[in-house]
Design a protein around this motif. Structure first.
Motif, short mmCIF file in Angstrom:
data_model
loop_
_atom_site.label_atom_id
_atom_site.label_comp_id
_atom_site.label_asym_id
_atom_site.label_seq_id
_atom_site.Cartn_x
_atom_site.Cartn_y
_atom_site.Cartn_z
N GLY A 10 38.23 52.48 31.86
CA GLY A 10 38.70 53.18 33.05
C GLY A 10 39.66 54.31 32.71
O GLY A 10 39.51 55.44 33.19
N GLN A 29 38.85 46.37 37.73
CA GLN A 29 39.49 47.66 37.62
C GLN A 29 38.76 48.69 38.49
O GLN A 29 39.38 49.51 39.15
CB GLN A 29 39.45 48.12 36.15
CG GLN A 29 40.23 49.38 35.87
CD GLN A 29 40.30 49.69 34.39
OE1 GLN A 29 39.60 49.09 33.58
NE2 GLN A 29 41.16 50.63 34.02
N ASP A 75 42.66 43.02 36.87
CA ASP A 75 42.57 44.14 35.94
C ASP A 75 43.19 45.38 36.57
O ASP A 75 42.55 46.06 37.38
CB ASP A 75 41.09 44.38 35.58
CG ASP A 75 40.95 45.23 34.32
OD1 ASP A 75 41.98 45.71 33.82
OD2 ASP A 75 39.79 45.39 33.87
N GLU A 76 44.41 45.66 36.21
CA GLU A 76 45.16 46.77 36.80
C GLU A 76 45.01 46.80 38.32
O GLU A 76 44.57 47.78 38.89
CB GLU A 76 44.67 48.10 36.22
CG GLU A 76 44.86 48.12 34.72
CD GLU A 76 44.44 49.45 34.13
OE1 GLU A 76 44.64 50.46 34.81
OE2 GLU A 76 43.94 49.45 33.00
N THR A 82 39.75 45.26 29.46
CA THR A 82 38.70 44.94 30.43
C THR A 82 37.59 44.15 29.77
O THR A 82 37.08 43.17 30.32
CB THR A 82 38.15 46.24 31.04
OG1 THR A 82 39.22 46.94 31.67
CG2 THR A 82 37.07 45.95 32.05
MG LIG Z 1 40.08 48.58 31.59
#
Ligand SMILES: [Mg+2]
Ligand SMILES: Nc1ncnc2c1ncn2[C@@H]1O[C@H](COP(=O)(O)OP(=O)(O)OP(=O)(O)O)[C@@H](O)[C@H]1O
Ligand SMILES: Nc1ncnc2c1ncn2[C@@H]1O[C@H](COP(=O)(O)OP(=O)(O)OP(=O)(O)O)[C@@H](O)[C@H]1O
Ligand SMILES: O=[N+]([O-])[O-]
Ligand SMILES: [Mg+2]
Lengths: 305, 297, 278, 258, 297
Positions: free
Chosen positions: B160, E104, E182-183, E68
């Motif tokens: 990402g 994410q 994830d974030e 991730t």
């Molecule tokens: Mg990631």
């Protein structure tokens, strides 16, 4: 399924009692089959305890398998197709006449036409030219070649293309083909647009050439000879009646075709004669063998009962 | 809010207001309603502000306030419902020349059928930048975001944060006059983030580009900007136009540890908290009017 | 704070980008204009002598022939028969195509095992099957129906297979991580993703079904509009033939309207629709 | 990753079973219209090799490929235009739907009027059939392009051409390929249908000729040729597709981390 | 790194190492290579760690490190190349029961064809939660993330931050045993972020759920976690397993202003900076071996 059928009262016919046979006949909705519609209307089938219904299909592809498998008890087809079918051992039998050429040159229900201003004057000039016929390797090429040969031309140099009859007047008019073999009502339609008839291919092939017949499967012929007999009788009566009452025959057309009444009035009707013409059939069988439509010579007695 | 340790909007806006510096961006009475009828959503109620050429402005506001909507209107990607937006004097009707955007939906803004390199290069090709120059710009941009080694990969082979950096590299390589960034660093790690912040400031200095920068990170907004526009809750109005009177020379360590930085940060934080709490800056009259309209629906 | 839903003072333009324009002309009006253009062309081409009007009569004579046809019960019976055969065939093909498409598309092994067979069977034209159909059912409706189903099924199946392939990996992973049952995954993830493809499959299939229905009637002689067209053709009744052809064309237009209407209902969330309805 | 062997077994398994079923079901068949598979395969070579391959299969294939190519270009071109413009779509859609519903056998007489009776007409018949899946899928593909990507193209002021090449066509390509794939099969069907009219050679013509002359084993062999042709073209198509859609298939496959 | 103001890995891992608390998650020698042949990318080289039931672990690391990837392997969404992952003693081969993930790519993980409510409710339906209970859970979850009023909207009608909060609400409503995020707060504003952080800690306390939390925000990792796993650059190994010895009762204002907090933050920051710089913790022997393998590919 519906489809035009004869008079709705089945019983009370001349021949004795017994149950009524429901019979489906596969036909092509064209002028040639007018007698069966007329006969049905006149009660010629009813009185023989046959309740006949016409099932129309576009050609042999639909009708022959239908008859062979018993979906239809009888069918209508051109003779050459039946000869080809027989040569492949398809179990069928011819049971009644369909229609024949009038035998009058220039006044037949079938003709080879060209554009008004075409340089082609006779069938002889067709050598090297393109002629449209409805089905390749069938009665069309066979008989057109006969005309060319008879007129002194080289039949082997004629080029044939396949077109549906309805599309032929336009193809001639637009110069897509040099000539076309057409049958009624397209002979009349072609004439109306100014086309010239240069030959009567059926007449050139055989006097009063019988080009179509009614047929059944060997299975039906064997298992129900009485029905076949009654059907043949009824057909013969219908053919005779239609031949004798051409106006009624023209009128019945409106019940199963959409032919313009003005065209219907002018059309040359085919000859409707009872009885299968064995010589005529044999002529077509010989031509089929000669033109390699079938591998070996065929004795048309195999097609008959 | 008792103490306002900032020079407030009036004088902050001075340079643009008088004729000396013609504003590059002039937003007047902007209103944006999504949809119509029953499902209509009023995202922006009434925004008026100007931005001087070469300014670096940060925009902060609660989630769903209408920041992205505002940016898209400025970029000519959305039709406004009311009011007008002028860029260099011209009414914005479509995407203007020389503008680059880093979209919040960074993942979806990269062409998945192109490699990283191709993604960055494409706008340059369209700008008819000569091949050699193009190569230099792409290389530099990818190096600046730390992705020089993956230039042959496709976006969906990247993490990402890497995708987001590709989008940034594309905007940077483009050398725009006006650079719009919508939470561009949301997906990158702290260290990279700091580097990218400095990259933006450096570019801004070097190219004299006007920057509009949306962020959720209050520290970031204070560290980066000359001004911070704080937006209210939806339907959006401006809470306050905070002038960041920190020295132009900024440094990740020293700047962030100054007292003034802490004050400004606290002030912006306070404003956001008020915004989230539903406070709106304008006269109550206006709010009431809007309230009535709401009830009418 | 409640959601500030506001009656816009003037109609707000759609949510999409684009230059500011006046109120767009409604699609219906434009569509009608398009058909009018076609009518004008059909009228003028023969009238200006670009083609012989005996072979392509002007639109007005087609219409008058159509009016005549419409006065006969035969026409309406034939229309009814055609629509019935079409609807049944299409429904069977749709259900079979969607179910098998989802099963085959969702299971890679099945997909690998069937693909060569599908490729083999798919291009065999229905028309080549006519003799076999007649052999089994004569000119009964079933003969035509089998042609319709056969041809339409492949159209739908292929669209569904491509649709299933289009499922977003993140969406699929989401479903997997919440341990959706296979059925739920199909219902809530695969099906909505494939839906736009299915809609296209429906529109493609609807036309193919109509085409095969008419062709079957024409060639086999199953009762219906196609048979009437065949009769008109072999009678040299050109305007009547075109009148009937116009009817088949109009059926196509109506079916598409229905499909579009349905699409707006079930695909409101899809980018293609939401850009338009705003 | 599937091993080659596994893939071959999967690809050939079902066909082998089906062929075997056909073989045994028709083994002792007396029915004229259902000849034993043995007879069909027995006539196969002599029927097709070599004259009909050159004289019929090749001309058919050429017409098919030309028709398909034209349909592809027209379908994608028109599809992009219609997909991008709401007004154009509204204007043209009813007319296109009108023509789409008209069966080729009925359309042929009109086409003959304008295109004659030779190859041009047949190619046009193929085009009129092939174009629809491509057109419809292109329109839908273009309509459902990702908005963020469209915005990106706008912002970087990509020219119309660049947008077409770098955004619209690749973005719609998965769906365009779905359409093209359909069109290829439809094309084979239309190839046969077109050879029902004014033909003097071609696979379709040959099959119909066999049908009319009750050469049933030969007719079946023709159907088999069509099927094999379909498989062969599908393989070629898949090769092209996996090349051009590598990004897409990769994107979709990334989920299993292969 | 001279001063290490943390209790370092060995004793931090103690509770899991001895038999007293059977680890809920046991990752051993994990390796993950994307693709094969020419295009192969080694995302994770060698990860070994365990997590005790009910632990709240944060994972930080440079962008593109493989965070991730690691989460997807744990969740059974990706096949591992080497090594094994055990959850509650069972080898992970597919998504395990009672796990929820916030991806994410939050935007793409919401189903656009469903409303916000339906998106949150669907997994509960799958879990066969009765209707009334479901309604309560969904309502509470949406309220907790501040989206109660938009439950009827579709995801694409929401701002980025709102979408992310929907994904969080979905995970929260699911009441998982193990929660992977994830974030999750990358797209929300500072204020909301703080609230959501507290929400996670509250849930963790209330439900006793095991939490794995990836973030780029170092402060956040320290504020939230009991442990912070710092990952190296790709190919990933563990830089350090930092135990956060802050009191269990945490508060946005007071906790963040403690000296220990500042120390831990600085330490993690330092680690990340080293990671970015390419420092790797293990013996060079191993790296070399792998290096050769890389070349052989
Ligand atoms: Mg990631
Ligand atoms: N297409 C749309 N249709 C309807 N409403 C929309 C649409 N797009 C955005 N909105 C609404 O407009 C409001 C503002 O959205 P916007 O994306 O501008 O917020 P934002 O400030 O960028 O938020 P964030 O910080 O979370 O990204 C939100 O309430 C959102 O629900
Ligand atoms: N499908 C894929 N094919 C090839 N490489 C991939 C793929 N997915 C990820 N990678 C690579 O694996 C590495 C780790 O990616 P991952 O997404 O796990 O990073 P991350 O730690 O989550 O980063 P971020 O913080 O930026 O999200 C990256 O270098 C990325 O390029
Ligand atoms: O199968 N078809 O003839 O369309
Ligand atoms: Mg936003």
């Amino acid at each position: 399924a519906c489809g035009s059928s004869g008079s709705p009262t089945p019983s009370g016919g001349a021949s004795g009692g017994g149950s009524v046979d429901q019979v489906k006949v596969g036909v092509i909705p064209i002028v040639d089959v007018a007698p069966i519609y007329l006969g049905a209307k006149k009660g010629f089938f009813d009185k023989r305890n046959i309740k006949v219904s016409m099932e129309s299909g576009q050609g042999g592809a639909a009708i022959v398998p239908g008859v062979a498998s018993g979906q239809f008890q009888f069918g209508f087809s051109n003779v050459t197709s039946l000869i080809i079918a027989k040569s492949k051992n398809l179990p069928i039998k011819v049971v009644a006449a369909g229609n024949s050429s009038t035998g009058v040159d220039g006044k037949d229900f079938s003709a080879i036409v060209v554009k008004a201003d075409s340089p082609i004057q006779s069938a002889k000039d067709l050598a090297g030219k393109t002629v449209s016929i409805n089905t390749l390797k069938n009665i069309g090429d066979t008989t057109v070649r006969q005309s060319v040969q008879k007129a002194g031309g080289d039949p082997s140099s004629v080029k044939f293309v396949e077109l549906a009859f309805p599309d032929m007047p336009a193809a001639v008019k637009e110069g897509r083909v040099d000539a076309a073999w057409v049958v009624e009502p397209f002979v009349t339609i072609a004439k109306q647009q100014g086309d010239r008839v240069i030959a009567s291919n059926l007449v050139d092939t055989f006097p009063k050439l019988q080009i179509s017949t009614y047929f059944t499967s060997e299975q039906t012929a064997k298992s129900n000879p009485d029905l076949v007999k009654r059907f043949t009788e009824a057909m013969n009566e219908s053919l005779t009646y239609a031949q004798e009452h051409p106006d009624e025959a023209r009128d019945i057309l409106s019940s199963y075709t959409k032919i313009d009444p003005s065209v219907a009035k002018e059309m040359t009707l085919p000859l409707w004669e009872p009885g299968v013409n064995k010589e005529s059939l044999q002529k077509l069988a010989d031509l089929a063998a000669q033109e390699k439509l079938i591998d070996n010579k065929l004795d048309v007695n195999q097609l008959l009962n | 809010m008792t103490s306002t340790p900032t020079s407030s909007a009036p004088n902050a806006a001075d340079p643009q207001r008088d004729g000396t510096a013609e504003p590059i961006l002039d937003v007047r009475g902007l209103r944006k309603i999504y949809g119509s009828g029953d499902g209509a959503v009023e995202a922006i109620r009434d925004l008026t502000f100007t931005i001087a050429p070469g300014e670096l402005t940060c925009i902060v506001g609660p989630s769903g306030a209408g920041k992205t909507t505002l940016l898209k209107c400025i970029a000519g990607l959305l039709d406004v419902t009311d009011g007008e937006i002028r860029l260099e004097g011209d009414l914005v009707t479509g995407p203007p020349k020389g503008m680059a955007i880093v979209f919040q939906e960074y993942g979806r803004s990269l062409f998945p059928w192109m490699t990283v390199w191709q993604n960055v290069e494409l706008p340059l090709k369209e700008k008819k930048v000569p091949a050699a120059e193009r190569k230099r710009l792409v290389t530099e941009a990818l190096e600046a975001v730390g992705l020089a080694d993956v230039h042959g990969a496709h976006p969906w082979q990247l993490s990402g944060g890497m995708q987001q950096r590709v989008a940034i590299a594309r905007a940077v390589a483009y050398e725009p006059h006006i650079l719009i960034m919508d939470e561009p660093f949301a997906a990158v790690d702290a260290q990279t983030r700091a580097e990218l912040e400095d990259l933006v400031r450096e570019l801004w200095h070097r190219l004299g580009v006007t920057v509009l920068f949306v962020t959720h990170d209050i520290e970031e907004s204070v560290y980066l900007g000359q001004r911070v526009l704080v937006l209210s809750n939806r339907p959006t109005v401006i809470m306050e136009d905070v002038r960041i009177d920190l020295p132009d020379e900024r440094d990740q360590l020293s700047t962030r540890s100054t007292k003034r930085f802490a004050e400004l940060r606290a002030h912006v934080y306070e404003l956001i908290q008020q915004a989230k709490g539903g406070r709106r800056p304008e006269t109550t009259a206006r709010t009431d009017e809007a309230g009535r309209r709401d009830e009418a629906v | 704070m409640t959601s500030a839903t506001v009656e816009s003072r003037r109609p707000a333009p759609g949510g999409t980008a684009g230059p500011r324009r006046g109120r767009p002309v409604p699609a219906g009006v434009l569509g009608a204009l398009g058909l009018l253009t076609l009518v004008a062309v059909l009228e003028l081409v023969p009238r200006l002598g670009l083609v012989d009007d005996r072979f392509l009569p002007p639109f007005s004579s087609m219409v008058s022939a159509l009016v005549d046809e419409a006065g006969t019960p035969t026409f309406w019976t034939a229309l009814g028969q055609t629509l019935r055969g079409w609807a049944i065939g299409l429904a069977v093909a749709l259900v079979a195509g969607v179910v098998l498409g989802i099963v085959i598309g969702s299971l890679p092994v099945v997909r690998a095992a069937t693909s060569s067979t599908i490729e083999f069977l798919r291009p065999i034209p229905s028309v080549a099957l006519i003799p076999l159909a007649v052999l089994l059912w004569g000119n009964d409706m079933k003969s035509t129906l089998i042609l319709v189903v056969y041809a339409t099924f492949w159209q739908v199946l292929l669209q569904v297979l491509y649709g299933v392939r289009d499922v977003d990996p993140v969406a699929r992973e989401t479903a997997r991580s919440y341990r959706f049952s296979p059925l739920t995954t199909v219902r809530t993830v695969t099906w909505p993703t494939a839906l736009p493809y299915v809609m296209t499959g429906f529109r493609l299939g609807a036309a193919v079904a109509l085409i095969l229905e008419i062709t079957g009637e024409l060639v086999i002689g199953t009762p219906g509009l196609g048979k009437e067209i065949g009769v008109a053709q072999s009678s040299g009744a050109v305007p009547q033939m075109y009148a009937l052809v116009i009817v088949t064309g109009l059926i196509g237009v109506v079916v598409n309207l229905v499909a579009r209407w349905g699409e707006r209902r079930v695909l409101r969330w899809h980018p293609s629709i939401r850009a338009e309805v705003g | 990753m599937m091993s080659i062997v596994r893939r071959a077994v999967l690809a050939l398994g079902l066909p082998v079973v089906l062929v075997a079923a056909w073989w045994f079901a028709t083994e002792g068949s007396q029915s004229f219209f259902w000849p034993p598979l043995r007879d069909i395969l027995g006539t196969f070579a002599e029927t097709w090799w070599p004259d009909r391959i050159m004289g019929d299969v090749v001309p058919s294939l050429l017409r098919l490929l030309v028709g398909f190519a034209i349909a592809f270009v027209l379908g994608v071109g028109l599809g992009v235009a219609i997909g991008k413009s709401r007004a154009l779509r509204a204007y043209l859609e009813p007319v296109l739907e009108f023509f789409r519903a008209i069966p080729p056998p009925v359309l042929v007489p009109i086409l003959i009027l304008f295109f004659g009776i030779f190859n041009t007409m047949k190619v046009v018949v193929i085009v009129t059939g092939c174009i629809w899946p491509i057109l419809l899928n292109t329109v839908e593909g273009v309509r459902s392009l990702d908005e963020v990507l469209i915005d990106t193209s706008k912002i970087y002021r990509l020219s119309r051409r660049a947008r077409l090449w770098y955004n619209i066509l690749p973005g719609a390509s998965p769906q365009i390929f779905a359409g093209a794939r359909q069109a290829l099969s439809v094309g084979i069907i239309l190839m046969v249908i077109s050879e029902m009219f004014a033909a003097s050679n071609g696979i379709g013509f040959t099959i119909i000729q066999f049908q009319r002359t009750f050469a049933i084993p030969q007719m079946f062999s023709g159907i088999i040729v069509l099927g094999l042709l379909g498989v062969a073209l599908a393989l070629v198509f898949r090769l092209v597709e996996t090349r051009i859609l590598r990004w897409y298939l990769g994107l979709r496959a990334a989920q299993r981390g292969e």
